[in-house]
Design an enzyme around this catalytic site. Structure first.
Site, short mmCIF file in Angstrom:
data_model
loop_
_atom_site.label_atom_id
_atom_site.label_comp_id
_atom_site.label_asym_id
_atom_site.label_seq_id
_atom_site.Cartn_x
_atom_site.Cartn_y
_atom_site.Cartn_z
N ASP A 31 39.41 84.90 -59.44
CA ASP A 31 38.01 84.69 -58.99
C ASP A 31 37.72 85.08 -57.54
OD1 ASP A 31 38.03 83.68 -61.53
OD2 ASP A 31 37.41 81.65 -61.00
N LYS A 136 35.60 84.77 -67.36
CA LYS A 136 35.89 83.46 -67.94
C LYS A 136 34.73 82.49 -67.72
CE LYS A 136 38.72 81.81 -64.00
NZ LYS A 136 37.81 80.82 -63.52
N CYS A 169 40.08 76.58 -59.88
CA CYS A 169 40.41 77.58 -60.90
C CYS A 169 41.87 78.03 -60.87
CB CYS A 169 39.47 78.77 -60.78
SG CYS A 169 37.79 78.31 -61.25
N1 TIU Z 1 36.93 79.76 -59.13
C1 TIU Z 1 36.75 78.46 -58.85
O1 TIU Z 1 37.63 77.81 -58.30
N2 TIU Z 1 35.51 77.89 -59.19
C2 TIU Z 1 34.95 76.83 -58.51
O2 TIU Z 1 33.86 76.38 -58.87
N3 TIU Z 1 35.63 76.33 -57.43
C3 TIU Z 1 35.21 75.38 -56.57
O3 TIU Z 1 36.02 74.95 -55.72
N4 TIU Z 1 33.97 74.92 -56.61
#
Ligand code: TIU
Length: 225
Positions: A31, A136, A169
């Site tokens: 991500d 995802k 994530c």
């Molecule tokens: N990719 C991921 O970690 N999504 C989140 O929403 N992370 C947060 O820390 N908010």
């Protein structure tokens, strides 16, 4: 130190060295999207200081360059939803009190919607031809995606993780990977959180109890492998 076969590498890691066969190992970059790293995206809408994640970009680039130079399979994930939000449960969309919710218009397009600028990769961290991109809908990269199939079809057994955020994530995906039988290593400097104390706690809980979830290592140790 025992002899390793030509394609096996060893990284100095916690709680013990991490050995992997280059042909059976994938880098999973989680991500690295503008919506988490840049102002005006999802991360900032939740009240976070996104500059903490911007600091992860240079080490993530180094890790990616290393994986490519060693011939590892590279998987890039993005957390993003369909434009009609049919894959975004109300429980996720309505959680908390963000300044913009998933699907709302923002300065980088609709928040966390696939195809919008904000849901795209940070500059320099885009996949190359032949690499795998997984979009995802959840925090874990195995949930409702083709990741299992992609890894099984290439006989991958070991995963090396970087990306954001460490305790959301990245950790969720490492736990999913652990339950699916993968040996997984988190590269400490190539992951980041809006909360430094959560990043540190995550690193410690992954490698505690003899590596109950997996291994962790510093980037400089990985780059030596
Ligand atoms: N990719 C991921 O970690 N999504 C989140 O929403 N992370 C947060 O820390 N908010």
């Amino acid at each position: 130190m025992s002899e390793l076969s030509s394609s096996v590498r060893r990284v100095s890691a916690q709680p013990r060295p991490f050995e992997f066969d280059v042909a059976r190992t994938a880098l999973v970059m989680i991500d690295m999207q503008r919506d988490f790293v840049e102002p005006g995206g999802f991360g900032e809408s939740l009240g976070n200081d996104v500059s903490r994640l911007a600091a992860v970009v240079p080490p993530a680039l180094e890790l990616l360059g290393w994986a490519r130079s060693r011939g590892l399979l590279v998987v890039h994930t993005r957390e993003a939803h369909r434009a009609d939000l049919s894959d975004c449960p109300p429980a996720k969309r309505l959680r908390g009190a963000p300044s913009m919710r998933i699907g709302d218009p923002g300065p980088m397009g609709r928040i966390l919607i696939d195809g919008e600028p904000g849901a795209g990769f940070v500059d320099g961290l885009e996949p190359l031809a032949g690499e795998i991109e997984i979009v995802k809908p959840g925090k874990g990269a195995f949930y409702n995606t083709t990741l299992t199939h992609s890894l099984l079809s290439r006989r991958i057994t070991h995963l090396i993780f970087g990306g954001v955020t460490t305790e959301v994530c990245v950790q969720t995906t490492m736990r999913e990977a652990n339950d699916r039988g993968y040996d997984a290593l988190l590269v400490e400097d190539a992951t980041g959180s809006y909360f430094p104390e959560f990043k540190q706690a995550t690193i410690e809980m992954i490698r505690a109890q003899g590596g109950i979830v997996g291994w962790t290592a510093r980037l400089d140790e990985v780059l030596k492998a």
